[in-house]
Scaffold this motif. Sequence first.
Motif, PDB file in Angstrom:
ATOM      1  N   ASP A   1      51.400  34.625  52.894  1.00 44.40           N
ATOM      2  CA  ASP A   1      50.287  34.200  52.040  1.00 44.40           C
ATOM      3  C   ASP A   1      49.156  35.224  52.171  1.00 44.40           C
ATOM      4  OD1 ASP A   1      48.808  32.740  50.278  1.00 44.40           O
ATOM      5  OD2 ASP A   1      48.553  30.966  51.566  1.00 44.40           O
ATOM      6  N   ILE A   2      48.211  35.147  51.254  1.00 44.48           N
ATOM      7  CA  ILE A   2      47.083  36.078  51.267  1.00 44.48           C
ATOM      8  C   ILE A   2      45.845  35.352  50.762  1.00 44.48           C
ATOM      9  CG2 ILE A   2      47.472  36.948  48.915  1.00 44.48           C
ATOM     10  CD1 ILE A   2      46.690  39.743  50.024  1.00 44.48           C
ATOM     11  N   ASP A   3      44.676  35.712  51.301  1.00 45.68           N
ATOM     12  CA  ASP A   3      43.405  35.098  50.897  1.00 45.68           C
ATOM     13  C   ASP A   3      42.566  36.148  50.145  1.00 45.68           C
ATOM     14  OD1 ASP A   3      41.059  33.783  50.536  1.00 45.68           O
ATOM     15  OD2 ASP A   3      40.637  33.413  52.655  1.00 45.68           O
ATOM     16  N   PRO A   4      42.498  36.073  48.809  1.00 42.50           N
ATOM     17  CA  PRO A   4      41.762  37.092  48.043  1.00 42.50           C
ATOM     18  C   PRO A   4      40.266  37.096  48.313  1.00 42.50           C
ATOM     19  CG  PRO A   4      43.217  35.787  46.625  1.00 42.50           C
ATOM     20  CD  PRO A   4      43.137  35.085  47.934  1.00 42.50           C
ATOM     21  N   THR A   5      39.707  35.970  48.745  1.00 43.83           N
ATOM     22  CA  THR A   5      38.250  35.911  48.946  1.00 43.83           C
ATOM     23  C   THR A   5      37.790  36.878  50.030  1.00 43.83           C
ATOM     24  OG1 THR A   5      38.526  34.065  50.506  1.00 43.83           O
ATOM     25  CG2 THR A   5      38.141  33.516  48.188  1.00 43.83           C
ATOM     26  N   TYR A   6      38.648  37.116  51.022  1.00 48.14           N
ATOM     27  CA  TYR A   6      38.280  38.071  52.072  1.00 48.14           C
ATOM     28  C   TYR A   6      38.145  39.467  51.479  1.00 48.14           C
ATOM     29  CZ  TYR A   6      38.589  41.045  56.187  1.00 48.14           C
ATOM     30  OH  TYR A   6      38.337  42.001  57.139  1.00 48.14           O
ATOM     31  N   THR A   7      39.105  39.841  50.651  1.00 45.42           N
ATOM     32  CA  THR A   7      39.044  41.165  50.015  1.00 45.42           C
ATOM     33  C   THR A   7      37.865  41.253  49.069  1.00 45.42           C
ATOM     34  OG1 THR A   7      41.446  41.333  50.179  1.00 45.42           O
ATOM     35  CG2 THR A   7      40.346  42.844  48.662  1.00 45.42           C
ATOM     36  N   LEU A   8      37.622  40.156  48.337  1.00 50.82           N
ATOM     37  CA  LEU A   8      36.444  40.138  47.462  1.00 50.82           C
ATOM     38  C   LEU A   8      35.181  40.355  48.267  1.00 50.82           C
ATOM     39  CD1 LEU A   8      37.287  37.180  45.029  1.00 50.82           C
ATOM     40  CD2 LEU A   8      37.021  39.601  44.424  1.00 50.82           C
ATOM     41  N   GLY A   9      35.088  39.731  49.420  1.00 49.80           N
ATOM     42  CA  GLY A   9      33.915  39.910  50.278  1.00 49.80           C
ATOM     43  C   GLY A   9      33.765  41.343  50.745  1.00 49.80           C
ATOM     44  N   ASP A  10      34.904  41.962  51.104  1.00 45.73           N
ATOM     45  CA  ASP A  10      34.851  43.352  51.543  1.00 45.73           C
ATOM     46  C   ASP A  10      34.467  44.281  50.393  1.00 45.73           C
ATOM     47  OD1 ASP A  10      35.492  45.454  53.615  1.00 45.73           O
ATOM     48  OD2 ASP A  10      36.886  46.042  52.021  1.00 45.73           O
ATOM     49  N   MET A  11      35.012  43.999  49.197  1.00 47.07           N
ATOM     50  CA  MET A  11      34.667  44.801  48.028  1.00 47.07           C
ATOM     51  C   MET A  11      33.179  44.635  47.690  1.00 47.07           C
ATOM     52  SD  MET A  11      38.032  43.918  45.733  1.00 47.07           S
ATOM     53  CE  MET A  11      37.336  44.575  44.227  1.00 47.07           C
ATOM     54  N   ALA A  12      32.692  43.393  47.781  1.00 41.73           N
ATOM     55  CA  ALA A  12      31.273  43.148  47.519  1.00 41.73           C
ATOM     56  C   ALA A  12      30.403  43.872  48.541  1.00 41.73           C
ATOM     57  CB  ALA A  12      30.991  41.647  47.553  1.00 41.73           C
ATOM     58  N   ARG A  13      30.863  43.869  49.794  1.00 39.26           N
ATOM     59  CA  ARG A  13      30.105  44.594  50.818  1.00 39.26           C
ATOM     60  C   ARG A  13      30.035  46.079  50.504  1.00 39.26           C
ATOM     61  NH1 ARG A  13      31.609  47.752  54.545  1.00 39.26           N
ATOM     62  NH2 ARG A  13      33.806  47.218  54.257  1.00 39.26           N
ATOM     63  N   ARG A  14      31.161  46.667  50.101  1.00 37.02           N
ATOM     64  CA  ARG A  14      31.168  48.096  49.756  1.00 37.02           C
ATOM     65  C   ARG A  14      30.267  48.381  48.555  1.00 37.02           C
ATOM     66  NH1 ARG A  14      36.561  50.290  48.474  1.00 37.02           N
ATOM     67  NH2 ARG A  14      37.224  48.167  48.039  1.00 37.02           N
ATOM     68  N   ARG A  15      30.299  47.459  47.582  1.00 38.62           N
ATOM     69  CA  ARG A  15      29.418  47.648  46.428  1.00 38.62           C
ATOM     70  C   ARG A  15      27.958  47.599  46.859  1.00 38.62           C
ATOM     71  NH1 ARG A  15      32.430  43.629  42.073  1.00 38.62           N
ATOM     72  NH2 ARG A  15      34.242  44.963  41.664  1.00 38.62           N
ATOM     73  N   ARG A  16      27.632  46.626  47.723  1.00 38.92           N
ATOM     74  CA  ARG A  16      26.248  46.532  48.212  1.00 38.92           C
ATOM     75  C   ARG A  16      25.839  47.791  48.960  1.00 38.92           C
ATOM     76  NH1 ARG A  16      27.852  41.198  49.536  1.00 38.92           N
ATOM     77  NH2 ARG A  16      28.103  41.813  51.728  1.00 38.92           N
ATOM     78  N   GLU A  17      26.739  48.339  49.741  1.00 37.22           N
ATOM     79  CA  GLU A  17      26.432  49.564  50.487  1.00 37.22           C
ATOM     80  C   GLU A  17      26.156  50.724  49.539  1.00 37.22           C
ATOM     81  OE1 GLU A  17      29.769  50.092  53.018  1.00 37.22           O
ATOM     82  OE2 GLU A  17      29.113  48.612  54.510  1.00 37.22           O
ATOM     83  N   ILE A  18      26.986  50.833  48.487  1.00 37.36           N
ATOM     84  CA  ILE A  18      26.779  51.914  47.505  1.00 37.36           C
ATOM     85  C   ILE A  18      25.446  51.722  46.784  1.00 37.36           C
ATOM     86  CG2 ILE A  18      27.633  52.929  45.363  1.00 37.36           C
ATOM     87  CD1 ILE A  18      30.478  52.274  46.309  1.00 37.36           C
ATOM     88  N   LEU A  19      25.170  50.499  46.339  1.00 31.25           N
ATOM     89  CA  LEU A  19      23.917  50.236  45.618  1.00 31.25           C
ATOM     90  C   LEU A  19      22.703  50.464  46.521  1.00 31.25           C
ATOM     91  CD1 LEU A  19      24.970  47.023  43.659  1.00 31.25           C
ATOM     92  CD2 LEU A  19      24.692  49.332  42.741  1.00 31.25           C
ATOM     93  N   LYS A  20      22.822  50.069  47.801  1.00 26.77           N
ATOM     94  CA  LYS A  20      21.717  50.287  48.744  1.00 26.77           C
ATOM     95  C   LYS A  20      21.479  51.778  48.950  1.00 26.77           C
ATOM     96  CE  LYS A  20      18.724  48.888  51.898  1.00 26.77           C
ATOM     97  NZ  LYS A  20      18.303  50.170  52.460  1.00 26.77           N
TER      98      LYS A  20
END
Length: 436
Positions: free
Chosen positions: A112-131
């Motif tokens: 099984d896999i939990d997509p929300t974890y990856t979404l969180g990591d992707m969101a974190r990377r986006r926040r880092e780029i925007l910051k």
Amino acid sequence: MQQLALSLVELNGLVRQSIRTCLPDEYWVQAELSDVRANYSGHCYLEFVQKDPKSNALLAKARGIIWSNVYMRLRPYFERETGQAFVSGIKVLVKVTVDFHELYGYSLTVVDIDPTYTLGDMARRRREILKRLEDEGVLTLNKELDFPYLTQRIAVISSATAAGYGDFCNQLFHNAWGFVFYVRLFPAIMQGDKVEETIIRALEQIYQEIDLWDAVVIIRGGGATSDLSGFDTYELAAHCAQFPLPVITGIGHERDDTVLDMVSHTRVKTPTAAAEFLISRMREVAEELESYREQIRQGVPERLEREKERLDRWVSRIPGKVLMRLQAEQFRQENLARRMQMAWQTRLVHEQYRLQLSQRLTQAVTARLQKEEHRLELLEQQVKAASPEVLLKKGYSITLKNGKAVTDASELQPGDEVQTRLAKGTVNSRILKIEN
């Protein structure tokens, strides 16, 4: 010792039995995907790795497998939920069973896999780029640009074979209002690992002829949502944020904004929506121009009427103004004539006084000359009376020594020769004796 020895198969079997005994359950594991490969049978073979967050050094690694029946269910679900392809380099939270095979060794089987974890990591990377872009002061630069008044020259970055590009051009060129647009395609790869590189190259080509374009449109249509990761990179975002023309993005997704969407001037959902946006701007300009035309059409007659009335008022005031001006000029002329007459009279009196002063001066000079002539005559008489010739004629004489008159007997010595001048003639003599 030889009787206690185990074969490798036996040892590996014991390991397998021990692992199944010690780790019989399913476990959620956080890891990064590496070396993801799907073979012809539909099974997916991959590696799970963990790296040090500071040094990026490899801390742990494990072989993994997703059987085809599970992979066919998990991959579409993961990509649909995250908009991210199931590829190497992403972080995942997976449920696994721990297994050991005598031939293939230790492995983790994904169930099984939990997509929300990856979404969180992707969101974190986006926040880092925007910051990072915000810290560099470039995050909103493109959004702050003004659209040209007439946005007709459009540089399009897209795949030449993309259906979205055809939809964009068709919508733009066949608009109901007949607006004219000039479009040129700058080809780029819109999915896969070449997205960043090719879009940046296209932007650089547009920059070389930037005076020819009013705006840049980046569109993508027909691709899977799992191919959007290429639009979430720092380099691409930095180029778009600092690009000197407004950038419109329509890369065919509705749920989440990519970093590229966040730094672009305007984000729309699809290529067709990008065309509709440009057409709507032209409609706004056309309506504004039509409003100006109507204002001019209504305003010009009104302005002409007001100006005619103003002109009539001025014309009606001209006779009075002329009369007032003539009176003022007449008064000025009379005043000037009086001043001139007074000035001439004053000048005449002044000149007459000067003439009288000249006559008086002449009389004074004449009187002074006569007085001086009389004085000179008296002086002449005095000079003549004191002349030696006059005295000599009266019987006087002059005694000279060495050409100088002798007035004192002490100036002479016995033996000196002297001359005695008489009225007529000169007597030379020698001094014999001197008596005081």
